[in-house]
Design a protein around this motif. Structure first.
Motif, PDB file in Angstrom:
ATOM      1  N   THR A   2       0.819  -1.214   0.000  1.00 25.43           N
ATOM      2  CA  THR A   2       0.000   0.000   0.000  1.00 25.43           C
ATOM      3  C   THR A   2       0.853   1.264   0.000  1.00 25.43           C
ATOM      4  O   THR A   2       0.331   2.360  -0.173  1.00 25.43           O
ATOM      5  CB  THR A   2      -0.933   0.039   1.229  1.00 25.43           C
ATOM      6  OG1 THR A   2      -0.142   0.150   2.429  1.00 25.43           O
ATOM      7  CG2 THR A   2      -1.789  -1.213   1.302  1.00 25.43           C
ATOM      8  N   ASN A   3       2.154   1.120   0.202  1.00 22.91           N
ATOM      9  CA  ASN A   3       3.045   2.275   0.258  1.00 22.91           C
ATOM     10  C   ASN A   3       3.431   2.692  -1.160  1.00 22.91           C
ATOM     11  O   ASN A   3       4.116   1.946  -1.866  1.00 22.91           O
ATOM     12  CB  ASN A   3       4.301   1.911   1.066  1.00 22.91           C
ATOM     13  CG  ASN A   3       5.239   3.100   1.259  1.00 22.91           C
ATOM     14  OD1 ASN A   3       5.446   3.901   0.356  1.00 22.91           O
ATOM     15  ND2 ASN A   3       5.804   3.196   2.444  1.00 22.91           N
ATOM     16  N   PRO A   4       3.022   3.875  -1.603  1.00 18.46           N
ATOM     17  CA  PRO A   4       3.298   4.284  -2.992  1.00 18.46           C
ATOM     18  C   PRO A   4       4.785   4.435  -3.287  1.00 18.46           C
ATOM     19  O   PRO A   4       5.216   4.227  -4.422  1.00 18.46           O
ATOM     20  CB  PRO A   4       2.560   5.621  -3.129  1.00 18.46           C
ATOM     21  CG  PRO A   4       2.351   6.101  -1.723  1.00 18.46           C
ATOM     22  CD  PRO A   4       2.228   4.884  -0.876  1.00 18.46           C
ATOM     23  N   GLU A   5       5.593   4.797  -2.283  1.00 17.54           N
ATOM     24  CA  GLU A   5       7.033   4.927  -2.499  1.00 17.54           C
ATOM     25  C   GLU A   5       7.639   3.565  -2.849  1.00 17.54           C
ATOM     26  O   GLU A   5       8.490   3.461  -3.743  1.00 17.54           O
ATOM     27  CB  GLU A   5       7.714   5.493  -1.255  1.00 17.54           C
ATOM     28  CG  GLU A   5       9.218   5.685  -1.430  1.00 17.54           C
ATOM     29  CD  GLU A   5       9.899   6.199  -0.168  1.00 17.54           C
ATOM     30  OE1 GLU A   5      11.149   6.195  -0.121  1.00 17.54           O
ATOM     31  OE2 GLU A   5       9.181   6.594   0.779  1.00 17.54           O
ATOM     32  N   ASN A   6       7.189   2.527  -2.134  1.00 18.40           N
ATOM     33  CA  ASN A   6       7.671   1.179  -2.429  1.00 18.40           C
ATOM     34  C   ASN A   6       7.316   0.764  -3.846  1.00 18.40           C
ATOM     35  O   ASN A   6       8.150   0.231  -4.586  1.00 18.40           O
ATOM     36  CB  ASN A   6       7.063   0.171  -1.443  1.00 18.40           C
ATOM     37  CG  ASN A   6       7.555   0.353  -0.027  1.00 18.40           C
ATOM     38  OD1 ASN A   6       8.549   1.038   0.215  1.00 18.40           O
ATOM     39  ND2 ASN A   6       6.870  -0.262   0.918  1.00 18.40           N
ATOM     40  N   THR A   7       6.066   0.999  -4.205  1.00 17.23           N
ATOM     41  CA  THR A   7       5.589   0.608  -5.528  1.00 17.23           C
ATOM     42  C   THR A   7       6.322   1.364  -6.621  1.00 17.23           C
ATOM     43  O   THR A   7       6.733   0.783  -7.640  1.00 17.23           O
ATOM     44  CB  THR A   7       4.077   0.865  -5.646  1.00 17.23           C
ATOM     45  OG1 THR A   7       3.396   0.179  -4.583  1.00 17.23           O
ATOM     46  CG2 THR A   7       3.543   0.354  -6.973  1.00 17.23           C
ATOM     47  N   GLN A   8       6.527   2.659  -6.402  1.00 20.73           N
ATOM     48  CA  GLN A   8       7.194   3.488  -7.405  1.00 20.73           C
ATOM     49  C   GLN A   8       8.638   3.022  -7.604  1.00 20.73           C
ATOM     50  O   GLN A   8       9.118   2.902  -8.737  1.00 20.73           O
ATOM     51  CB  GLN A   8       7.158   4.950  -6.985  1.00 20.73           C
ATOM     52  CG  GLN A   8       7.796   5.882  -8.015  1.00 20.73           C
ATOM     53  CD  GLN A   8       7.693   7.352  -7.594  1.00 20.73           C
ATOM     54  OE1 GLN A   8       7.085   7.668  -6.581  1.00 20.73           O
ATOM     55  NE2 GLN A   8       8.276   8.239  -8.370  1.00 20.73           N
ATOM     56  N   ARG A   9       9.343   2.763  -6.494  1.00 16.20           N
ATOM     57  CA  ARG A   9      10.733   2.320  -6.611  1.00 16.20           C
ATOM     58  C   ARG A   9      10.811   0.975  -7.313  1.00 16.20           C
ATOM     59  O   ARG A   9      11.660   0.747  -8.184  1.00 16.20           O
ATOM     60  CB  ARG A   9      11.386   2.218  -5.241  1.00 16.20           C
ATOM     61  CG  ARG A   9      12.878   1.816  -5.310  1.00 16.20           C
ATOM     62  CD  ARG A   9      13.494   1.551  -3.952  1.00 16.20           C
ATOM     63  NE  ARG A   9      13.363   2.695  -3.076  1.00 16.20           N
ATOM     64  CZ  ARG A   9      12.671   2.687  -1.946  1.00 16.20           C
ATOM     65  NH1 ARG A   9      12.042   1.588  -1.561  1.00 16.20           N
ATOM     66  NH2 ARG A   9      12.601   3.757  -1.199  1.00 16.20           N
ATOM     67  N   SER A  10       9.930   0.052  -6.936  1.00 18.98           N
ATOM     68  CA  SER A  10       9.940  -1.280  -7.537  1.00 18.98           C
ATOM     69  C   SER A  10       9.685  -1.211  -9.037  1.00 18.98           C
ATOM     70  O   SER A  10      10.382  -1.865  -9.829  1.00 18.98           O
ATOM     71  CB  SER A  10       8.881  -2.161  -6.864  1.00 18.98           C
ATOM     72  OG  SER A  10       8.860  -3.440  -7.437  1.00 18.98           O
ATOM     73  N   ARG A  11       8.707  -0.422  -9.435  1.00 24.39           N
ATOM     74  CA  ARG A  11       8.386  -0.309 -10.864  1.00 24.39           C
ATOM     75  C   ARG A  11       9.507   0.387 -11.629  1.00 24.39           C
ATOM     76  O   ARG A  11       9.826   0.015 -12.763  1.00 24.39           O
ATOM     77  CB  ARG A  11       7.067   0.447 -11.039  1.00 24.39           C
ATOM     78  CG  ARG A  11       5.850  -0.376 -10.626  1.00 24.39           C
ATOM     79  CD  ARG A  11       4.575   0.413 -10.731  1.00 24.39           C
ATOM     80  NE  ARG A  11       3.419  -0.425 -10.412  1.00 24.39           N
ATOM     81  CZ  ARG A  11       2.183   0.040 -10.249  1.00 24.39           C
ATOM     82  NH1 ARG A  11       1.947   1.338 -10.393  1.00 24.39           N
ATOM     83  NH2 ARG A  11       1.194  -0.781  -9.966  1.00 24.39           N
ATOM     84  N   SER A  12      10.106   1.401 -11.013  1.00 24.93           N
ATOM     85  CA  SER A  12      11.202   2.108 -11.664  1.00 24.93           C
ATOM     86  C   SER A  12      12.380   1.176 -11.911  1.00 24.93           C
ATOM     87  O   SER A  12      12.947   1.146 -13.016  1.00 24.93           O
ATOM     88  CB  SER A  12      11.645   3.287 -10.792  1.00 24.93           C
ATOM     89  OG  SER A  12      12.792   3.898 -11.327  1.00 24.93           O
ATOM     90  N   ILE A  13      12.736   0.376 -10.888  1.00 28.75           N
ATOM     91  CA  ILE A  13      13.865  -0.544 -11.030  1.00 28.75           C
ATOM     92  C   ILE A  13      13.518  -1.685 -11.986  1.00 28.75           C
ATOM     93  O   ILE A  13      14.387  -2.168 -12.731  1.00 28.75           O
ATOM     94  CB  ILE A  13      14.299  -1.080  -9.655  1.00 28.75           C
ATOM     95  CG1 ILE A  13      14.901   0.052  -8.834  1.00 28.75           C
ATOM     96  CG2 ILE A  13      15.295  -2.220  -9.792  1.00 28.75           C
ATOM     97  CD1 ILE A  13      16.086   0.751  -9.498  1.00 28.75           C
ATOM     98  N   GLU A  14      12.275  -2.084 -12.001  1.00 30.19           N
ATOM     99  CA  GLU A  14      11.862  -3.107 -12.958  1.00 30.19           C
ATOM    100  C   GLU A  14      12.125  -2.620 -14.384  1.00 30.19           C
ATOM    101  O   GLU A  14      12.609  -3.381 -15.235  1.00 30.19           O
ATOM    102  CB  GLU A  14      10.383  -3.449 -12.763  1.00 30.19           C
ATOM    103  CG  GLU A  14       9.923  -4.648 -13.575  1.00 30.19           C
ATOM    104  CD  GLU A  14       8.482  -5.026 -13.305  1.00 30.19           C
ATOM    105  OE1 GLU A  14       8.085  -6.136 -13.686  1.00 30.19           O
ATOM    106  OE2 GLU A  14       7.733  -4.205 -12.713  1.00 30.19           O
ATOM    107  N   ASN A  15      11.826  -1.355 -14.634  1.00 29.03           N
ATOM    108  CA  ASN A  15      12.074  -0.789 -15.965  1.00 29.03           C
ATOM    109  C   ASN A  15      13.574  -0.657 -16.249  1.00 29.03           C
ATOM    110  O   ASN A  15      14.031  -0.923 -17.366  1.00 29.03           O
ATOM    111  CB  ASN A  15      11.398   0.578 -16.084  1.00 29.03           C
ATOM    112  CG  ASN A  15       9.884   0.471 -16.159  1.00 29.03           C
ATOM    113  OD1 ASN A  15       9.353  -0.508 -16.676  1.00 29.03           O
ATOM    114  ND2 ASN A  15       9.186   1.472 -15.639  1.00 29.03           N
ATOM    115  N   VAL A  16      14.330  -0.246 -15.240  1.00 31.80           N
ATOM    116  CA  VAL A  16      15.781  -0.141 -15.398  1.00 31.80           C
ATOM    117  C   VAL A  16      16.383  -1.497 -15.728  1.00 31.80           C
ATOM    118  O   VAL A  16      17.190  -1.633 -16.660  1.00 31.80           O
ATOM    119  CB  VAL A  16      16.428   0.419 -14.107  1.00 31.80           C
ATOM    120  CG1 VAL A  16      17.953   0.247 -14.152  1.00 31.80           C
ATOM    121  CG2 VAL A  16      16.082   1.884 -13.927  1.00 31.80           C
ATOM    122  N   LEU A  17      15.975  -2.515 -14.985  1.00 33.20           N
ATOM    123  CA  LEU A  17      16.530  -3.851 -15.194  1.00 33.20           C
ATOM    124  C   LEU A  17      16.071  -4.446 -16.526  1.00 33.20           C
ATOM    125  O   LEU A  17      16.802  -5.229 -17.149  1.00 33.20           O
ATOM    126  CB  LEU A  17      16.157  -4.765 -14.028  1.00 33.20           C
ATOM    127  CG  LEU A  17      16.806  -4.398 -12.689  1.00 33.20           C
ATOM    128  CD1 LEU A  17      16.299  -5.310 -11.580  1.00 33.20           C
ATOM    129  CD2 LEU A  17      18.325  -4.463 -12.766  1.00 33.20           C
TER     130      LEU A  17
END
Length: 603
Positions: free
Chosen positions: A88-103
């Motif tokens: 539910t934490n948007p910061e967690n979700t944003q970081r995870s999605r950002s790194i998913e795109n980077v990787l």
């Protein structure tokens, strides 16, 4: 906090959470690592793209590729682990999605490496394998994958599209952990809070029949409101797998998903068919006994996870678990004990419950770092079983990482659940060893049945039996919707439980409760792993230290051998039906012992 309350992540005790500074001390260090990795990838591409023509260059490239892979592994863990504890934490979700795109972009840039290696002459690859044995298993897969390799541009596109291709699981997780609102349910005028986590971790095991069944009814009613969107996500997942299977030349999606496990369909079908046919009567006998001991007029699907002797269970704190865990695994030697007991002081484990946290448990072992374990502690013996299960994964991860290069440290998925379930058997043996009291013995054996075998041999196996029928539909060019998935699930449950269990409304929605369906053919590997674990455990009881040494050797193998060869090192021949048949026989004897102990107790 009572078991029926869930706090926000920010309000839980830090001591009960895992410590991600083991990966990076600060967010700034993490961000620097991301930038450094991206720079290293560019340099790697410049140095090696189009130049992988001789063994020496390939060997040098493999060492640099290993370093990039390790850094990407740490970055990925630092990004995704927080989402497992609070979606539910948007910061967690944003970081995870950002790194998913980077990787994904990194993977796309590096896709040339796999493509050029698979295009290399086999003689050159053989030379690499001989001169750098640390990369032998990686080269083995490269040579095998030559026949399913697609055009390099297509492989690069797959890598770039990985966030999109992985979207079905993300949609499912958002639905069940963020969007589903289960509200409350009422029993005898009292309101009880309900959530996905609370049902799976608490109410499903509740000793009060009225509360347990009411929770199941409300839980099922809310699930049904989301069945169509979850079915759509799942259909997208299996259709994606079928499309890729066809592109890579597989007639069946099942064969494609088994390919990476390095086992054929005969082992897959045997595991499902034998348990559906031969274990079903054993479990029907056991669950009928549970019904009788608990004085139930009937055993419904909502009652399946109750204790045989709920009044005998005692509270097990996290502190108390230290003694239970250390004693259970002591047979494997002090070095093994010392390795895994670091989990407590080094905070490998996220014990606490909170809103938005994933259900169940998992262990992940970033290469070169300590493992991370997620679970939700309820002060029950079942929590110790979950924890020692995940510590089994941790022990294998540590030993495999220490004895193998990162490109060869991950064992076949077929073997992955053997060390975890093996540790559960050690826990039961430890509990039995401590007492001659018939009730305590029955308590230990019934916990082995309900925690180890019920969960791993039955719950996940029934998932696999359902999953096989779904994939057969896809192989036949057919589609499905939520209603068809529920029909398949109900049919599998009815076949296994027969007249012993009433498959009440809501049971058919069990297909909505498990993320394993988004992980290929994972569910059946629990029973495969437990078959290996049971036979290895019985060998240790019979042979002692020589069998212990073989088991420790098995844990350190990584991906050095294919599953059949690896299991033989642990003394188990999975190419025959004998290990599975012997395991089912062992369970049958255990159930008969439990029934005999009940007779002794009630005299």
């Amino acid at each position: 906090m009572t078991q029926e309350e869930l706090k926000n992540r920010a309000d839980v005790p830090e001591a009960l959470t895992w410590d991600l500074t083991g990966l990076y001390p600060t967010k700034e260090a993490f961000e620097t690592a991301v930038a450094d990795m991206q720079s290293a990838v560019k340099q790697f591409c410049t140095a090696y793209e189009g130049n992988l023509t001789d063994a020496q260059t390939i060997q040098t490239a493999l060492k640099e590729y290993s370093e990039i892979t390790q850094n990407a592994d740490w970055i990925n863990h630092y990004a995704f682990l927080p989402t497992a504890t609070d979606l539910t934490n948007p910061e967690n979700t944003q970081r995870s999605r950002s790194i998913e795109n980077v990787l994904a972009e990194v993977s796309a840039q590096l896709s040339f490496f796999d493509s050029e290696l698979k295009a290399a002459d086999t003689v050159v690859l053989d030379q690499v394998e001989t001169e750098e044995p640390q990369f032998a298993s990686f080269i083995r897969h490269i040579k095998e994958d030559k026949k399913i390799q697609l055009d390099p541009k297509v492989e690069k596109a797959f890598a770039q599209l990985s966030p999109v291709l992985n979207a079905p699981e993300a949609i499912y997780e958002q639905a069940r952990l963020a969007d589903m609102d289960f509200g409350t349910f009422s029993v005898d005028g009292k309101e009880y809070p309900l959530s996905f986590v609370l049902y799976e971790e608490h109410y499903m095991y509740h000793a009060d029949t009225a509360i347990r069944r009411a929770a199941f009814d409300k839980f099922s009613a809310v699930l049904s409101n989301y069945q169509n969107v979850v079915a759509a996500a799942y259909y997208t997942q299996v259709q994606k797998e079928k499309t890729i299977a066809t592109m890579r030349g597989f007639d069946s999606v099942i064969d494609y998903l088994l390919y990476d496990q390095e086992v054929d369909r005969s082992l897959y079908n045997r595991q499902i068919d034998s348990i559906m046919t031969d274990l079903a009567p054993v479990m029907q006998k056991y669950i009928t006994h549970v019904k009788e001991v608990n004085g139930l007029n009937k055993m419904t699907y909502a009652d399946l996870k109750i204790d045989l002797d709920a009044d005998y269970s005692s509270e097990v704190t996290i502190e108390k678990s230290k003694e239970l865990v250390a004693d259970a695994v002591s047979v494997l030697g002090q070095e093994y004990v010392d390795r895994i007991m670091k989990a407590y002081p080094e905070r490998w484990v996220d014990f606490v419950q909170n809103k938005g946290k994933s259900t169940g448990g998992f262990c992940t072992s970033p290469y070169g770092k300590h493992p991370y374990i997620l679970m939700s502690w309820n002060n029950q013996l079942s929590d110790v079983y979950t924890f020692i299960h995940e510590l089994g994964h941790a022990g294998q991860g540590i030993m495999s990482n220490e004895n193998n290069a990162i490109l060869g440290a991950e064992p076949s998925l077929y073997l992955i659940e053997a060390p975890s379930t093996f540790n559960e058997l050690l826990l039961t043996e430890s509990l039995k060893r401590k007492s001659d009291n018939p009730r305590e013995k029955r308590y230990a054996l019934s916990n082995m049945i309900s925690n180890t075998y019920f969960h791993n041999f039955i719950t996940h196996l029934l998932e696999a039996a359902y999953q096989r029928e779904v994939y057969q539909l896809i192989d036949e060019g057919k589609s499905f919707d939520a209603a068809q998935l529920s029909e398949i699930k109900r049919s599998v449950l009815n076949k296994f439980w027969g007249d012993a269990v009433e498959i009440n409304p809501g049971a058919e929605l069990t297909w909505m409760r498990q993320s394993h369906y988004y992980m290929g053919l994972y569910s059946y590997t629990y029973s495969a792993g437990l078959t290996i674990a049971t036979q290895a455990f019985l060998r240790i009881k019979e042979l002692g230290q020589p069998a212990v040494d073989e088991w420790l050797e098995f844990l350190a193998l990584g991906d050095q051998d294919r599953p059949a060869e690896a299991a033989k090192i642990a003394g188990v021949d999975i190419t025959t039906n004998k290990p599975l048949s012997d395991t089912i026989h062992y369970l049958d004897e255990t159930v008969d012992t439990i029934i005999a102990l009940t007779s002794e107790i009630t005299k």
